[in-house]
Design a protein around this motif. Structure first.
Motif, PDB file in Angstrom:
ATOM      1  N   LEU A  39     -77.214 -73.356  -4.939  1.00 45.80           N
ATOM      2  CA  LEU A  39     -76.944 -73.808  -6.404  1.00 45.80           C
ATOM      3  C   LEU A  39     -75.667 -73.815  -6.921  1.00 45.80           C
ATOM      4  O   LEU A  39     -75.185 -74.791  -7.471  1.00 45.80           O
ATOM      5  N   VAL A  44     -78.014 -85.439  -8.690  1.00 45.13           N
ATOM      6  CA  VAL A  44     -76.504 -85.384  -8.755  1.00 45.13           C
ATOM      7  C   VAL A  44     -75.941 -86.505  -8.196  1.00 45.13           C
ATOM      8  O   VAL A  44     -75.054 -87.226  -8.963  1.00 45.13           O
ATOM      9  N   PHE A  92     -82.251 -80.882  -7.377  1.00 50.57           N
ATOM     10  CA  PHE A  92     -81.012 -80.910  -8.123  1.00 50.57           C
ATOM     11  C   PHE A  92     -79.933 -81.595  -7.357  1.00 50.57           C
ATOM     12  O   PHE A  92     -79.383 -82.459  -8.125  1.00 50.57           O
ATOM     13  N   TYR A 116     -82.000 -82.276 -15.111  1.00 55.74           N
ATOM     14  CA  TYR A 116     -81.662 -80.709 -14.981  1.00 55.74           C
ATOM     15  C   TYR A 116     -82.727 -80.225 -15.271  1.00 55.74           C
ATOM     16  O   TYR A 116     -83.074 -78.905 -14.851  1.00 55.74           O
ATOM     17  N   TYR A 168     -69.558 -78.513  -6.397  1.00 56.51           N
ATOM     18  CA  TYR A 168     -69.585 -79.818  -5.890  1.00 56.51           C
ATOM     19  C   TYR A 168     -69.609 -80.812  -7.204  1.00 56.51           C
ATOM     20  O   TYR A 168     -68.854 -81.692  -7.339  1.00 56.51           O
ATOM     21  N   LEU A 169     -70.406 -80.546  -8.182  1.00 55.75           N
ATOM     22  CA  LEU A 169     -70.486 -81.666  -9.280  1.00 55.75           C
ATOM     23  C   LEU A 169     -69.113 -81.493  -9.993  1.00 55.75           C
ATOM     24  O   LEU A 169     -68.925 -82.368 -10.452  1.00 55.75           O
ATOM     25  N   TYR A 212     -85.421 -79.869 -12.797  1.00 55.14           N
ATOM     26  CA  TYR A 212     -85.058 -78.644 -11.709  1.00 55.14           C
ATOM     27  C   TYR A 212     -85.293 -77.194 -12.258  1.00 55.14           C
ATOM     28  O   TYR A 212     -85.674 -76.464 -11.381  1.00 55.14           O
ATOM     29  N   TYR A 265     -72.969 -76.800  -8.091  1.00 54.95           N
ATOM     30  CA  TYR A 265     -72.419 -76.889  -9.473  1.00 54.95           C
ATOM     31  C   TYR A 265     -70.785 -77.143  -9.148  1.00 54.95           C
ATOM     32  O   TYR A 265     -70.415 -77.800  -9.755  1.00 54.95           O
TER      33      TYR A 265
END
Lengths: 133, 494
Positions: B178, A55, A51, A14, B184-185, A17, B182
């Motif tokens: 972005l 993931v 990023f 992280y 989706y995370l 990125y 997040y």
């Protein structure tokens, strides 16, 4: 202190990125040359692609293709063995979008260059000021 | 056939865009009819979908028969069926209205222009119709990229303004992407309904908060919310009028729709208004946006640039309306999406007509224009009255709901900003009317002899239709609110 350090180290993807994205944003905001701005834009989009890809990564896992069939309890599919393919697939689309954006931006930059004979924003602004006077 | 309207509304214009690009090489005259056909099919599907939604409730369409968590679903409910009609109708009317000015401005590029036009509308319709967060990003970029190209087709400063728009638009879209990352995370899903079902358990997670903030920042850039508005005035002022009367009414409004969709459907009202304490600050931001954009509009000396700043103020209206967080405020915001699209179309088409005949749109060139172009100016007057908010026109009613919502929520700063902006709009438009009506034209010393030089009839008729529509929408406000918007607002909001 140790906590912070371990967070810094364990989440290095992280940080990577974020740094890349800030480099891109910095270039877009500060640089006066239009092509450098376009490069910054590209870096920022790539940072977001990184990023998403990070993931989806899983340690000690493989590509999501089931090779051993579905017979019996011994062959139960364990999710931890397989990488989630969705983020990577999404990023294929995002890469295409990024390429298209880059193309449009470069085409516009060419048009700007033909009109003003320069890609430096300062010079373009001087030119426009003279035009008004 | 009728089951597939949600797909047809996207597929028909998408395929026609490629067809238009191909026919552009062979026979340029065919481009326009194909574009008209595609837009007509979209409009027809949009109307059919609205009727279906009103009679049967939500329509859910699974693309390719794959059900939601894996496949992409298109959700059409009360909120987006009405926005769909707005997009399709504005695109259709504008297509008919700008035919002559397109033929004048890009005689060699009819094929590319209409292909981009239709693709742009495809992107916007897709944004509105989709129920998948990542799909929304892709369609957002389709609309944005074609929009950059449409704006950049102009001469002079247009490419530079368009390039700045590319930078800002890309930052906005990347932030949205972005934020979705997040989300989706945190949830492992991209389907909006799915996310909404999964989120309540992790409302207190910092990741969800971050996702929300980043998404909103991206959308604020895209919709030109005040401190992030810098791309809009130049891009709108220097671009060809045929593309701007398409892009100005639609882009910001569709982005406001996306904000409402994300805030109310993906993050439920309980998260957006109750557990997240940002509503008040966003309303204040909207109030500042309205005041600042109105003041900036006062300092402009050309019609298009002034209108661009008015759009920024209008975005403040809608953002403020949503974040008031009560029924009247949100009703006002949704109603204003419809009304503002119609008003903006009307004033930009009128400005396009002025530009078509006068070649300039700075205030100095408008002397005696009422005698010269009575019909275009009459339409501009109606559009102006609507933007100011004079009763029979539709602008009054959405402003009424917004002010009502502001008083309900106790946000008097926002109410004051709305009234201030109305007063500024009076000054802005009456300055134009004064120049156009009382100051004689320069080239003729006796103003009686100024001949009528109207824009061609095929530009005037759609303009008149839009102007009439502003008043019709005003009369039917009650029906729209009671039959559609009332159901578009989630039940928890009072």
């Amino acid at each position: 202190m140790d906590d912070i350090l371990s967070i810094l180290i364990s989440k290095y993807n992280y940080w990577g990125y974020i740094i890349l994205m800030m480099v891109g944003l910095y270039a877009m905001i500060i640089k006066k040359n239009l092509v450098k701005k376009i490069i910054g834009m590209s870096i920022m989009q790539t940072a977001i692609i990184f990023f998403y890809v990070s993931v989806g990564v899983k340690k000690n896992a493989t590509i999501p293709i089931i090779t051993h069939g579905h017979n019996g309890a011994a062959d139960i599919v364990r999710a931890s063995d397989y990488i989630n393919p969705l983020p990577h697939v999404l990023m294929l689309t995002a890469i295409v979008v990024a390429v298209a954006t880059l193309g449009v931006a470069l085409a516009l930059a060419i048009k700007v260059y033909r009109h003003y004979d320069t890609l430096e924003e300062d010079e373009i602004h001087d030119f426009l000021k003279k035009q008004v006077e | 056939m009728s089951d597939h309207f949600p797909a047809l509304i996207i597929v028909v214009p998408l395929l026609s865009a490629f067809l238009i690009a191909a026919t552009g090489w062979i026979r340029r005259m065919l481009c326009f009819p194909i574009a008209v056909f595609a837009m007509a099919v979209s409009l027809y599907s949009a109307v059919a979908l609205l009727l279906k939604v009103v009679s049967n409730g939500q329509v859910i369409y699974h693309l390719g028969g794959w059900s939601p968590p894996w496949g992409i679903a298109y959700h059409i409910d009360y909120l987006n069926s009405i926005v769909l009609i707005v997009v399709a109708a504005v695109a259709f009317i504008n297509l008919l209205a700008t035919r002559s000015s397109v033929a004048l401005e890009f005689p060699e590029k009819l094929g590319p222009f209409y292909a981009l036009y239709v693709l742009f509308v495809t992107g916007l319709l897709g944004i509105v119709v989709t129920g998948d967060a990542f799909n929304l990003y892709v369609l957002l970029e389709i609309a944005a990229l074609t929009g950059y190209a449409l704006l950049g087709m102009g001469e002079g400063r247009a490419p530079l303004a368009s390039l700045n728009y590319v930078f800002m638009g890309t930052i906005g879209a990347s932030f949205y992407l972005l934020g979705i990352g997040y989300l989706y995370l945190a949830t492992g899903s991209l389907n909006m309904a799915d996310i909404a079902a999964l989120l309540p358990e992790i409302y207190h997670s910092k990741v969800v908060l971050l996702a929300f903030i980043i998404c909103m920042t991206g959308l604020f850039i895209k919709m030109a919310m005040f401190p992030l508005h810098l791309w809009l005035p130049d891009a709108y002022a220097y671009s060809p009028s045929a593309s701007i009367s398409l892009i100005a009414p639609l882009t910001t409004k569709v982005m406001v729709y996306v904000m409402i969709r994300i805030a109310l459907t993906v993050f439920t009202p309980r998260f957006t208004f109750a557990s997240l304490k940002v509503s008040t600050s966003f309303v204040w931001l909207a109030a500042i946006a309205i005041v600042m954009a109105s003041i900036l509009a006062l300092s402009q000396r050309s019609v298009k640039k002034m209108l661009a700043y008015i759009i920024i103020a209008e975005v403040g209206y809608m953002v403020g309306g949503l974040w008031l967080g009560n029924r009247n405020g949100i009703t006002g915001a949704i109603l204003h999406i419809i009304n503002d699209a119609a008003m903006t179309l009307c004033v930009f088409l009128a400005a396009g007509n002025l530009l078509f005949k006068l070649k300039h749109d700075s205030f100095d060139h408008l002397k005696g224009v009422f005698r010269k172009m009575p019909f275009s100016m009459a339409a501009l007057v109606i559009g102006a009255l609507s933007i100011i908010g004079v009763p029979p026109t539709c602008g009054f009613f959405s402003k009424w709901y917004l002010i009502w919502g502001g008083i309900d929520a106790g946000q008097y700063g926002f109410v004051a900003a709305l009234i201030f902006s109305s007063l500024v709009n009076v000054v802005l438009f009456f300055r134009i009317f004064e120049i156009g009506f009382f100051e004689p034209a320069q080239e003729h010393h006796s103003s009686d002899s100024t001949p009528v030089e109207e824009a061609p009839i095929e530009m005037l008729v759609p303009l008149m239709v839009v102007a009439a529509l502003l008043i019709v929408l005003g009369f039917y406000t009650d029906d729209i609110v009671n039959n559609i918007i009332r159901f578009a607002i989630p039940a928890g909001i009072t």
